[in-house]
Enzyme design. Structure first.
Site, short mmCIF file in Angstrom:
data_model
loop_
_atom_site.label_atom_id
_atom_site.label_comp_id
_atom_site.label_asym_id
_atom_site.label_seq_id
_atom_site.Cartn_x
_atom_site.Cartn_y
_atom_site.Cartn_z
N ASP A 195 0.83 -1.20 0.00
CA ASP A 195 0.00 0.00 0.00
C ASP A 195 0.87 1.26 0.00
O ASP A 195 1.89 1.32 0.69
CB ASP A 195 -0.88 -0.02 1.26
N GLU A 231 1.82 -0.39 -4.86
CA GLU A 231 0.79 0.54 -5.30
C GLU A 231 1.43 1.89 -5.60
O GLU A 231 1.74 2.67 -4.68
CB GLU A 231 -0.30 0.72 -4.23
#
Ligand code: ARE
Ligand code: CA
Length: 492
Positions: A195, A231
């Site tokens: 993330d 990401e």
């Protein structure tokens, strides 16, 4: 870290967003294993802040409190059981790891009962204290938050939407994060979605990943590294580039869904997909994970908007069929839950809605209908026939190239994958009525979009390929599914 750690012959993962561990274990055995999925991206498995205003939004899981494996998805015991059962049926688990930051401001307790205080930067469950976070000497944005995405220093050392930013330059922080990821590896996960990777320095990520163990030899060959995809939202307009991260591991390709939406909404004729791939300004196919939508942009978060989602089911199924038929990238199928959209001035006021839940706010299990689709508020795109049959198509044609390209000069296209599969997509406003070279061996094939091949018979349309490799296709432009896909695994 760029090699997907799938079992042989499997090439697509699905994101079972906000699913319970017990449901995922069952799904691996009953569906994902038998239908050829490689694996599951799971929601963050570590303890997070409990947010009650709004009431238990999905995004509370992106505010870590500790690395204990206790969340709304389940307990540590349930997590371990899921990983074991999924691996045993050749389905891998990829954990979403939130390692750039901890919570936003405020204090309270997490899903595992650990205390946190975002004001004093105290996270005893790890433990992290104020020394472990970036502060004024690293972040110069004034209020400590990120505002200017054109300043790489600000993007990496300041707070993303006020989330307390970990000082990943410190050995202690690197060790705690690596310990967390290694704990998951030891339990048997196959890799990670990282993330907010864009908000961490490539060198710091390299250092953390360098500490990772090889995968657990109970399930994997020795010497195998985890699969990692970072990401990184790079649409081309900012200072930070995906290319800074691709030498480390794969990245999520956000250009893909925007361009594909443009095509399958009919704004950019599908004929241009002939050279789909790096020629469209996207990274190398071996550096990316591709998807039509993700949990952020399907609800307008994360720079979202503009992508196709399950709400536009017709175009969504066409786009997904194209994605799975085309060799570019490692593919991920989104699997969502429904929520009551309430769009006011272009913004969905309900985009915070968490998963279907019971009265005590525990996550509700998914139910399964006779046609294999889901109930109880779960959308389960991964169980739509037009999608799961294309996952099998991709497995069957893997390693072949795009051949026998055809288009009608506008929005109808067709191509084969070597001599193993063929797809026709009619996104045009007239019918396709054409005799096309499929590149396939002579025979009668079952169209896997309109039906299934069951007990030796095709429940959908049959396609007859002649000795010259040609077949006739008629696809109404009014069809809910204006797509035909055939492959040598479904030769009658
Ligand atoms: C929530 C509240 C905030 C509050 C915060 C702290 O919504 O108002 O300040 O909590 O209390 C998700 C949600 C956030 C949520 C967060 C924590 O989307 O709304 O904040 O969880 O609960 C950028 C990042 C990218 C990020 C997106 C959302 O670069 O990494 O923003 N995506 C991941 C996850 C998200 C998650 C987080 C990161 C945080 O997928 O689900 O947030 O862990 C341009 C830029 C992009 C930028 C985008 C949006 O397109 O190029 O880089 O994405 O704008 O700003
Ligand atoms: Ca950071």
């Amino acid at each position: 870290f760029s090699n997907p750690t799938c079992a042989p012959g499997r090439y697509t993962i699905t994101h079972l967003f906000e699913w319970k561990w017990t449901d995922i274990a069952d799904e691996c055995e009953k569906f994902l294993g038998p239908y050829g999925y490689c694996g599951v991206q799971i929601s963050p498995p570590n303890e997070n802040r409990v947010v009650t205003s709004p009431n238990r939004p999905w995004w509370e899981r992106y505010q870590p409190v500790s690395y204990k494996l206790v969340t709304r998805s389940g307990t540590e015991a349930e997590f371990r059981n899921m990983v074991d059962r999924c691996n045993k049926v050749n389905v891998r688990i990829y954990a979403d790891v939130v390692i750039n930051h901890m919570t936003g401001g405020g204090s309270g307790s997490g899903t595992g009962g650990s205390h946190y205080d975002g004001g004093s930067l105290s996270y005893p469950g790890v433990p992290f204290s104020s020394w472990d976070f970036n502060a004024g000497s690293e972040c110069h944005s004034g209020d400590g938050d990120i505002h200017n995405y054109n300043d790489p220093n600000e993007v990496r050392n300041c707070r993303l939407v006020s989330l307390r930013d970990l000082k990943m330059s410190k050995d202690y922080v690197r060790d705690k994060v690596a310990d967390y990821m290694n704990n998951l590896i030891n339990i048997g996960v196959a890799g990670f979605r990282v993330d907010a990777a864009k908000h961490m320095w490539p060198g710091d990520l390299r250092a953390v990943f360098g500490k990772l163990h090889n995968l657990n030899t109970k399930y994997f060959n020795s010497g195998q590294k985890p699969f990692i995809f970072q990401e990184v939202i790079d649409m081309g307009g900012e200072a930070i580039k995906a290319a800074e991260y691709t030498p480390i591991a794969r990245v999520t390709n956000f250009i893909y869904g925007i361009k594909i939406a443009d095509v399958f909404r009919g704004n950019n004729p599908a004929k241009y997909l002939k050279n789909w791939g790096s020629a469209w300004g996207m990274p190398s196919p071996f550096d990316v994970v591709v998807f039509i939508d993700n949990h952020d942009n399907q609800r307008g978060h994360g720079g979202g908007g503009g992508v196709l989602t399950h709400f536009e089911h017709r175009a969504y199924k066409m786009a997904t069929a194209f994605m799975l038929a085309h060799p570019y990238g490692f593919t991920r199928v989104m699997s969502s839950y429904d929520w009551p959209r309430n769009i006011v001035n272009g913004e969905d006021k309900n985009n915070w809605y968490g998963p279907p839940h019971n009265g005590d706010m525990s996550i509700k299990g998914r139910s399964i209908k006779a046609d294999l689709s889901c109930g109880n508020g779960w959308t389960c795109e991964h169980r739509w026939r037009q999608i799961y049959n294309m996952v099998a198509f991709r497995n069957l044609v893997f390693g072949t190239t795009v051949n026998n390209w055809w288009d009608n000069g506008n929005k109808a296209i067709a191509f084969s994958r070597g001599n193993r599969g063929f797809i026709v997509i009619n996104d045009d406003t007239a019918d396709v009525n054409a005799n096309l070279q499929t590149g396939l061996p002579q025979g009668t094939y079952c169209d896997v979009i309109s039906g299934n091949y069951e007990n030796g018979a095709c429940t959908g349309n049959e396609v007859h390929v002649g000795g010259d490799g040609r077949a006739h296709f008629h696809i109404s432009h009014q069809s809910e599914d204006p797509v035909v896909a055939i492959h040598i695994g479904k030769l009658l």
